[in-house]
Motif scaffolding. Sequence first.
Motif, PDB file in Angstrom:
ATOM      1  N   ARG A  11       0.909  -1.322  -0.150  1.00  0.00           N
ATOM      2  CA  ARG A  11      -0.111   0.020  -0.136  1.00  0.00           C
ATOM      3  C   ARG A  11       0.863   1.125  -0.079  1.00  0.00           C
ATOM      4  O   ARG A  11       1.742   1.658   0.907  1.00  0.00           O
ATOM      5  CB  ARG A  11      -0.977  -0.117   1.222  1.00  0.00           C
ATOM      6  CG  ARG A  11      -1.874  -1.208   1.201  1.00  0.00           C
ATOM      7  CD  ARG A  11      -2.592  -1.302   2.440  1.00  0.00           C
ATOM      8  NE  ARG A  11      -3.674  -0.218   2.441  1.00  0.00           N
ATOM      9  CZ  ARG A  11      -3.730   0.766   3.198  1.00  0.00           C
ATOM     10  NH1 ARG A  11      -2.637   0.879   4.031  1.00  0.00           N
ATOM     11  NH2 ARG A  11      -4.569   1.722   3.219  1.00  0.00           N
ATOM     12  N   VAL A  12       0.660   1.933  -1.013  1.00  0.00           N
ATOM     13  CA  VAL A  12       1.709   3.337  -1.200  1.00  0.00           C
ATOM     14  C   VAL A  12       0.833   4.416  -1.458  1.00  0.00           C
ATOM     15  O   VAL A  12       0.186   4.530  -1.862  1.00  0.00           O
ATOM     16  CB  VAL A  12       2.493   2.864  -2.657  1.00  0.00           C
ATOM     17  CG1 VAL A  12       3.415   3.914  -2.872  1.00  0.00           C
ATOM     18  CG2 VAL A  12       3.356   1.725  -2.585  1.00  0.00           C
ATOM     19  N   VAL A  13       1.598   5.467  -0.560  1.00  0.00           N
ATOM     20  CA  VAL A  13       1.234   6.738  -0.893  1.00  0.00           C
ATOM     21  C   VAL A  13       2.412   7.814  -1.817  1.00  0.00           C
ATOM     22  O   VAL A  13       3.507   7.379  -1.394  1.00  0.00           O
ATOM     23  CB  VAL A  13       1.107   7.742   0.541  1.00  0.00           C
ATOM     24  CG1 VAL A  13       1.000   9.046   0.393  1.00  0.00           C
ATOM     25  CG2 VAL A  13      -0.172   7.200   1.239  1.00  0.00           C
ATOM     26  N   VAL A  14       2.027   8.461  -2.550  1.00  0.00           N
ATOM     27  CA  VAL A  14       3.085   9.182  -3.302  1.00  0.00           C
ATOM     28  C   VAL A  14       2.802  10.630  -2.839  1.00  0.00           C
ATOM     29  O   VAL A  14       1.936  11.250  -3.021  1.00  0.00           O
ATOM     30  CB  VAL A  14       2.547   9.018  -4.912  1.00  0.00           C
ATOM     31  CG1 VAL A  14       3.420  10.196  -5.990  1.00  0.00           C
ATOM     32  CG2 VAL A  14       2.634   7.685  -5.425  1.00  0.00           C
ATOM     33  N   ARG A  22       3.157  14.035  -9.891  1.00  0.00           N
ATOM     34  CA  ARG A  22       2.470  13.137  -9.070  1.00  0.00           C
ATOM     35  C   ARG A  22       1.534  12.125  -9.790  1.00  0.00           C
ATOM     36  O   ARG A  22       1.554  10.921  -9.472  1.00  0.00           O
ATOM     37  CB  ARG A  22       1.619  13.860  -7.950  1.00  0.00           C
ATOM     38  CG  ARG A  22       1.476  13.388  -7.002  1.00  0.00           C
ATOM     39  CD  ARG A  22       0.671  14.166  -5.713  1.00  0.00           C
ATOM     40  NE  ARG A  22      -0.332  15.186  -6.189  1.00  0.00           N
ATOM     41  CZ  ARG A  22      -0.204  16.400  -6.539  1.00  0.00           C
ATOM     42  NH1 ARG A  22       0.924  16.973  -6.311  1.00  0.00           N
ATOM     43  NH2 ARG A  22      -1.431  17.340  -6.731  1.00  0.00           N
ATOM     44  N   VAL A  26       1.549   8.341 -10.089  1.00  0.00           N
ATOM     45  CA  VAL A  26       0.092   7.394  -9.507  1.00  0.00           C
ATOM     46  C   VAL A  26      -0.189   6.471 -10.652  1.00  0.00           C
ATOM     47  O   VAL A  26      -0.566   5.437 -10.465  1.00  0.00           O
ATOM     48  CB  VAL A  26      -1.043   8.184  -8.951  1.00  0.00           C
ATOM     49  CG1 VAL A  26      -2.068   7.613  -8.680  1.00  0.00           C
ATOM     50  CG2 VAL A  26      -0.527   9.151  -7.713  1.00  0.00           C
ATOM     51  N   LEU A  29       2.130   3.870 -11.202  1.00  0.00           N
ATOM     52  CA  LEU A  29       2.157   2.617 -10.203  1.00  0.00           C
ATOM     53  C   LEU A  29       0.729   1.841 -10.213  1.00  0.00           C
ATOM     54  O   LEU A  29       0.722   0.554  -9.767  1.00  0.00           O
ATOM     55  CB  LEU A  29       1.846   3.110  -8.725  1.00  0.00           C
ATOM     56  CG  LEU A  29       3.340   3.781  -8.206  1.00  0.00           C
ATOM     57  CD1 LEU A  29       3.314   4.832  -7.001  1.00  0.00           C
ATOM     58  CD2 LEU A  29       4.474   2.895  -8.281  1.00  0.00           C
ATOM     59  N   GLY A  30      -0.437   2.295 -10.866  1.00  0.00           N
ATOM     60  CA  GLY A  30      -1.709   1.684 -10.824  1.00  0.00           C
ATOM     61  C   GLY A  30      -1.467   0.291 -11.953  1.00  0.00           C
ATOM     62  O   GLY A  30      -2.379  -0.554 -11.985  1.00  0.00           O
ATOM     63  N   GLU A  36      -0.519  -1.037  -4.432  1.00  0.00           N
ATOM     64  CA  GLU A  36      -1.940  -0.555  -4.598  1.00  0.00           C
ATOM     65  C   GLU A  36      -1.506   1.197  -4.139  1.00  0.00           C
ATOM     66  O   GLU A  36      -1.162   1.200  -3.024  1.00  0.00           O
ATOM     67  CB  GLU A  36      -2.923  -1.043  -3.553  1.00  0.00           C
ATOM     68  CG  GLU A  36      -4.106  -0.215  -3.520  1.00  0.00           C
ATOM     69  CD  GLU A  36      -4.850  -0.849  -2.370  1.00  0.00           C
ATOM     70  OE1 GLU A  36      -6.186  -0.422  -2.146  1.00  0.00           O
ATOM     71  OE2 GLU A  36      -4.577  -1.877  -1.730  1.00  0.00           O
ATOM     72  N   VAL A  37      -2.041   2.257  -4.767  1.00  0.00           N
ATOM     73  CA  VAL A  37      -1.946   3.261  -4.382  1.00  0.00           C
ATOM     74  C   VAL A  37      -2.967   3.602  -3.631  1.00  0.00           C
ATOM     75  O   VAL A  37      -4.145   3.736  -4.215  1.00  0.00           O
ATOM     76  CB  VAL A  37      -1.644   4.250  -5.514  1.00  0.00           C
ATOM     77  CG1 VAL A  37      -1.505   5.910  -5.177  1.00  0.00           C
ATOM     78  CG2 VAL A  37      -0.629   4.198  -6.474  1.00  0.00           C
ATOM     79  N   ALA A  40      -2.326  10.270  -2.274  1.00  0.00           N
ATOM     80  CA  ALA A  40      -1.202  11.198  -2.968  1.00  0.00           C
ATOM     81  C   ALA A  40      -1.355  12.596  -2.185  1.00  0.00           C
ATOM     82  O   ALA A  40      -2.234  13.018  -1.873  1.00  0.00           O
ATOM     83  CB  ALA A  40      -1.504  11.414  -4.358  1.00  0.00           C
ATOM     84  N   PRO A  56       0.133   3.485   5.316  1.00  0.00           N
ATOM     85  CA  PRO A  56       0.650   2.894   4.068  1.00  0.00           C
ATOM     86  C   PRO A  56       1.659   1.995   4.569  1.00  0.00           C
ATOM     87  O   PRO A  56       2.550   2.181   5.394  1.00  0.00           O
ATOM     88  CB  PRO A  56       0.908   4.060   3.321  1.00  0.00           C
ATOM     89  CG  PRO A  56       1.368   5.147   3.858  1.00  0.00           C
ATOM     90  CD  PRO A  56       0.258   4.849   5.178  1.00  0.00           C
TER      91      PRO A  56
END
Length: 227
Positions: A11-14, A22, A26, A29-30, A36-37, A40, A56
């Motif tokens: 689980r990722v935050v950008v 940005r 995203v 990454l999708g 999984e984003v 952001a 995340p």
Amino acid sequence: MTGEAGPKTARVVVADDQTVVREGIVMLLGLLPGIEVVGAAGDGDEAVRLAGELAPDVVLMDLRMPRCDGVEATRRIRAEYPGTQVVVLTTFADDDSLFRALKAGARGYLTKDADGEEIVRAVHSVLSGDAGLAPSIQRRLLERLTEPEKKPAAPAEPPDGLTTRETEVLVLIADGLSNQEIAHQLHVSTATVKTHINNLFAKTGIKDRAQAVRYAFGRGLVRPPTG
């Protein structure tokens, strides 16, 4: 017959202040397996907030952002939400802020031209407990960490009636340190740092940090980088 479970979905935050960059990250990454984003952020403060709200696994952290930069955001996330790892994003692999971010707790780095395979590898490396660093960066980081810490040098007679401490703070501003980083290096509170900054701004007529940098270089308090 039982199958082996693959690596868990990360689980990722950008976090990046440039909207186009940005959104591009995203979108990329999708398309990647195992990622999984979940959020952001447009600056470091928002990245810290989302780390608390969304928990995340990894924050992909741009280094150069307004209000709260990637180095300070990394330090806060690692201190407040240790279950979240940070992989820094940088335009240039020799960005000096990269080393400060790694010292602040980041576990890996990616340049912004990294491809999908590199991103997946870096994210899952830090989740497995490894450092997502190229060998050249590991070597340079070790060299940096073994260097004696440089202390700010103040001139014998500070200009414009500045105190020695105010001059030290000015030099650290010119070196690109945030208020929190200055407080950490000088072993004082951020409130004390702000007081010194207000005083030195009043004495010199400086109105912002950009002017402070020009003033410090103009008075010979620091030297431009060479090479």
